[in-house]
Write a protein that holds these residues in place. Structure first.
Motif, PDB file in Angstrom:
ATOM      1  N   SER A 109       0.726  -1.251  -0.101  1.00  0.00           N
ATOM      2  CA  SER A 109       0.083  -0.062   0.032  1.00  0.00           C
ATOM      3  C   SER A 109       0.749   1.085  -0.036  1.00  0.00           C
ATOM      4  O   SER A 109       2.164   1.309   0.117  1.00  0.00           O
ATOM      5  CB  SER A 109      -0.799   0.173   1.174  1.00  0.00           C
ATOM      6  N   PRO A 110       0.174   2.386  -0.386  1.00  0.00           N
ATOM      7  CA  PRO A 110       0.849   3.733  -0.277  1.00  0.00           C
ATOM      8  C   PRO A 110       1.351   4.206   1.167  1.00  0.00           C
ATOM      9  O   PRO A 110       1.986   5.155   1.544  1.00  0.00           O
ATOM     10  CB  PRO A 110       0.043   4.570  -1.098  1.00  0.00           C
ATOM     11  N   SER A 111       0.853   3.555   2.300  1.00  0.00           N
ATOM     12  CA  SER A 111       0.937   3.909   3.638  1.00  0.00           C
ATOM     13  C   SER A 111       2.039   3.599   3.879  1.00  0.00           C
ATOM     14  O   SER A 111       3.097   2.847   3.346  1.00  0.00           O
ATOM     15  CB  SER A 111      -0.269   3.184   4.476  1.00  0.00           C
ATOM     16  N   SER A 112       2.447   4.013   5.038  1.00  0.00           N
ATOM     17  CA  SER A 112       4.135   3.546   5.688  1.00  0.00           C
ATOM     18  C   SER A 112       4.058   3.743   7.383  1.00  0.00           C
ATOM     19  O   SER A 112       2.916   4.034   7.935  1.00  0.00           O
ATOM     20  CB  SER A 112       5.125   4.718   5.443  1.00  0.00           C
ATOM     21  N   VAL A 113       4.847   2.955   7.916  1.00  0.00           N
ATOM     22  CA  VAL A 113       5.261   2.882   9.462  1.00  0.00           C
ATOM     23  C   VAL A 113       6.489   3.374   9.596  1.00  0.00           C
ATOM     24  O   VAL A 113       7.641   2.975   8.987  1.00  0.00           O
ATOM     25  CB  VAL A 113       4.662   1.625   9.986  1.00  0.00           C
ATOM     26  N   SER A 114       6.792   4.069  10.752  1.00  0.00           N
ATOM     27  CA  SER A 114       8.030   4.487  11.155  1.00  0.00           C
ATOM     28  C   SER A 114       8.373   4.403  12.480  1.00  0.00           C
ATOM     29  O   SER A 114       7.399   4.387  13.257  1.00  0.00           O
ATOM     30  CB  SER A 114       8.460   5.932  10.556  1.00  0.00           C
ATOM     31  N   VAL A 115       9.665   4.238  12.734  1.00  0.00           N
ATOM     32  CA  VAL A 115      10.048   4.000  14.468  1.00  0.00           C
ATOM     33  C   VAL A 115      10.931   5.067  14.664  1.00  0.00           C
ATOM     34  O   VAL A 115      12.012   5.221  13.930  1.00  0.00           O
ATOM     35  CB  VAL A 115      10.470   2.512  14.458  1.00  0.00           C
ATOM     36  N   THR A 116      10.867   5.477  15.903  1.00  0.00           N
ATOM     37  CA  THR A 116      12.016   6.597  16.487  1.00  0.00           C
ATOM     38  C   THR A 116      12.226   6.033  17.961  1.00  0.00           C
ATOM     39  O   THR A 116      11.195   5.508  18.237  1.00  0.00           O
ATOM     40  CB  THR A 116      11.650   7.966  16.261  1.00  0.00           C
ATOM     41  N   GLY A 117      13.519   6.464  18.170  1.00  0.00           N
ATOM     42  CA  GLY A 117      13.904   6.121  19.749  1.00  0.00           C
ATOM     43  C   GLY A 117      13.933   4.631  19.924  1.00  0.00           C
ATOM     44  O   GLY A 117      14.105   3.670  19.142  1.00  0.00           O
ATOM     45  N   THR A 118      14.411   4.194  21.154  1.00  0.00           N
ATOM     46  CA  THR A 118      14.695   2.861  21.393  1.00  0.00           C
ATOM     47  C   THR A 118      14.030   2.631  22.960  1.00  0.00           C
ATOM     48  O   THR A 118      13.727   3.489  23.745  1.00  0.00           O
ATOM     49  CB  THR A 118      16.215   2.548  21.691  1.00  0.00           C
ATOM     50  N   GLY A 119      13.869   1.216  23.038  1.00  0.00           N
ATOM     51  CA  GLY A 119      13.439   0.686  24.406  1.00  0.00           C
ATOM     52  C   GLY A 119      12.016   1.369  24.946  1.00  0.00           C
ATOM     53  O   GLY A 119      11.111   1.518  24.036  1.00  0.00           O
ATOM     54  N   THR A 120      12.117   2.010  25.919  1.00  0.00           N
ATOM     55  CA  THR A 120      10.869   2.431  26.442  1.00  0.00           C
ATOM     56  C   THR A 120      10.488   3.922  25.840  1.00  0.00           C
ATOM     57  O   THR A 120       9.463   4.300  26.027  1.00  0.00           O
ATOM     58  CB  THR A 120      10.876   2.739  28.152  1.00  0.00           C
ATOM     59  N   ASN A 121      11.267   4.466  25.144  1.00  0.00           N
ATOM     60  CA  ASN A 121      11.470   5.707  24.576  1.00  0.00           C
ATOM     61  C   ASN A 121      10.868   5.390  23.097  1.00  0.00           C
ATOM     62  O   ASN A 121      10.608   6.243  22.019  1.00  0.00           O
ATOM     63  CB  ASN A 121      12.523   6.559  24.586  1.00  0.00           C
ATOM     64  N   THR A 122      10.693   4.149  22.650  1.00  0.00           N
ATOM     65  CA  THR A 122      10.203   3.786  21.164  1.00  0.00           C
ATOM     66  C   THR A 122       8.888   4.447  20.962  1.00  0.00           C
ATOM     67  O   THR A 122       7.583   4.480  21.507  1.00  0.00           O
ATOM     68  CB  THR A 122      10.059   2.196  20.940  1.00  0.00           C
ATOM     69  N   LYS A 123       8.780   5.249  19.712  1.00  0.00           N
ATOM     70  CA  LYS A 123       7.556   5.811  19.242  1.00  0.00           C
ATOM     71  C   LYS A 123       7.300   5.049  17.775  1.00  0.00           C
ATOM     72  O   LYS A 123       8.211   5.210  16.810  1.00  0.00           O
ATOM     73  CB  LYS A 123       7.806   7.380  18.886  1.00  0.00           C
ATOM     74  N   ILE A 124       6.103   4.631  17.651  1.00  0.00           N
ATOM     75  CA  ILE A 124       5.575   4.134  16.283  1.00  0.00           C
ATOM     76  C   ILE A 124       4.598   5.067  15.596  1.00  0.00           C
ATOM     77  O   ILE A 124       3.632   5.621  16.442  1.00  0.00           O
ATOM     78  CB  ILE A 124       4.944   2.895  16.505  1.00  0.00           C
ATOM     79  N   THR A 125       4.890   5.391  14.403  1.00  0.00           N
ATOM     80  CA  THR A 125       3.810   6.314  13.577  1.00  0.00           C
ATOM     81  C   THR A 125       3.420   5.908  12.422  1.00  0.00           C
ATOM     82  O   THR A 125       4.358   5.265  11.772  1.00  0.00           O
ATOM     83  CB  THR A 125       4.447   7.947  13.527  1.00  0.00           C
ATOM     84  N   TYR A 126       2.123   5.577  12.283  1.00  0.00           N
ATOM     85  CA  TYR A 126       1.693   5.253  11.063  1.00  0.00           C
ATOM     86  C   TYR A 126       1.122   6.209  10.155  1.00  0.00           C
ATOM     87  O   TYR A 126       0.315   6.961  10.739  1.00  0.00           O
ATOM     88  CB  TYR A 126       0.533   4.101  11.182  1.00  0.00           C
ATOM     89  N   THR A 127       1.317   6.305   8.820  1.00  0.00           N
ATOM     90  CA  THR A 127       0.996   7.173   8.013  1.00  0.00           C
ATOM     91  C   THR A 127      -0.218   6.594   7.086  1.00  0.00           C
ATOM     92  O   THR A 127       0.302   5.701   6.249  1.00  0.00           O
ATOM     93  CB  THR A 127       2.064   7.830   7.289  1.00  0.00           C
ATOM     94  N   ASN A 128      -1.416   6.989   7.216  1.00  0.00           N
ATOM     95  CA  ASN A 128      -2.343   6.151   6.201  1.00  0.00           C
ATOM     96  C   ASN A 128      -2.752   6.838   4.895  1.00  0.00           C
ATOM     97  O   ASN A 128      -3.370   7.800   5.087  1.00  0.00           O
ATOM     98  CB  ASN A 128      -3.579   6.166   7.219  1.00  0.00           C
ATOM     99  N   ALA A 129      -2.330   6.241   3.906  1.00  0.00           N
ATOM    100  CA  ALA A 129      -2.570   6.765   2.513  1.00  0.00           C
ATOM    101  C   ALA A 129      -3.365   5.655   1.933  1.00  0.00           C
ATOM    102  O   ALA A 129      -3.469   5.608   0.448  1.00  0.00           O
ATOM    103  CB  ALA A 129      -1.325   7.053   1.869  1.00  0.00           C
TER     104      ALA A 129
END
Length: 204
Positions: free
Chosen positions: A40-60
């Protein structure tokens, strides 16, 4: 303890209006008319590590989505994704299931979820309560590595009256080592899974 495989796939299934609960089987195996998309044209990205991990999903995708993502060491996420993509109708092999459980217990695998409106980006959180179930496993604890992620997102195609599911991964997952290095480099300038998706599309 429920496995992360059952968690991610089962939680995604609960968001499919009227769909059968999966209980560990592949999404496509629960309902033959499900629209399952890996490029799909959507995407998932990760920043940070361990307990500071942030997951972002871009819905296209063109649909409002409920997403469940698992994050962990790239090798394990790659194995999970390639195994699932090769046999989406099959249950996870026992050996891989054991690896997922062990990683979760060690704080090396976490689960995240959230609602993402069409055309928007949103963070997926470890305390997200999905329809009919709670993520429950919690997020990553081990901060010794840069995590990769696989997201399973579900919606409903009202025109065709079928459930819609898309599966996205972060840069470098699901591609050969050389392409994986290129994909990781692209991730640094804002790409997420681009080479992986292109490779998957060519191979499908």
């Amino acid at each position: 303890m429920s496995t992360l495989t059952r968690l991610a796939v089962g939680a995604a299934a609960t968001a499919l209006a009227g769909a059968t609960a999966l209980a560990g089987a592949g999404i496509a195996g629960a309902q033959d008319n499900v629209k399952l998309v890996f490029d799909s044209p959507s995407s998932v990205s990760v920043t940070g590590t361990g307990t500071n991990t942030k997951i972002t999903y871009t819905n296209a995708s063109g649909y409002h989505l409920t997403c469940i993502a698992v994050a962990g060491e790239q090798g394990l996420i790659n194995e999970f994704y390639t195994t699932y993509r090769a046999n989406p109708k099959e249950s996870t092999p026992p050996a891989l299931q054991a690896k997922l459980e062990a990683a979760a217990k060690a704080g090396k695998l976490g689960a995240y979820g959230g609602y993402v409106a069409d055309g928007k980006s949103a963070g997926l959180t470890e305390d997200f309560a999905g329809t009919g179930g709670v993520v429950g496993q919690g997020g990553l604890k081990d901060g010794s590595f840069a995590p990769a992620a696989m997201a399973i997102c579900s919606g409903f195609d009202e025109e065709k009256m079928v459930p819609y599911v898309e599966v996205e991964v972060t840069a470098g997952v699901g591609v050969p080592p050389v392409l994986g290095s290129l994909d990781a480099a692209l991730a640094g300038i804002g790409s997420s899974g681009s080479v992986a998706n292109a490779t998957a599309s060519l191979g499908s």
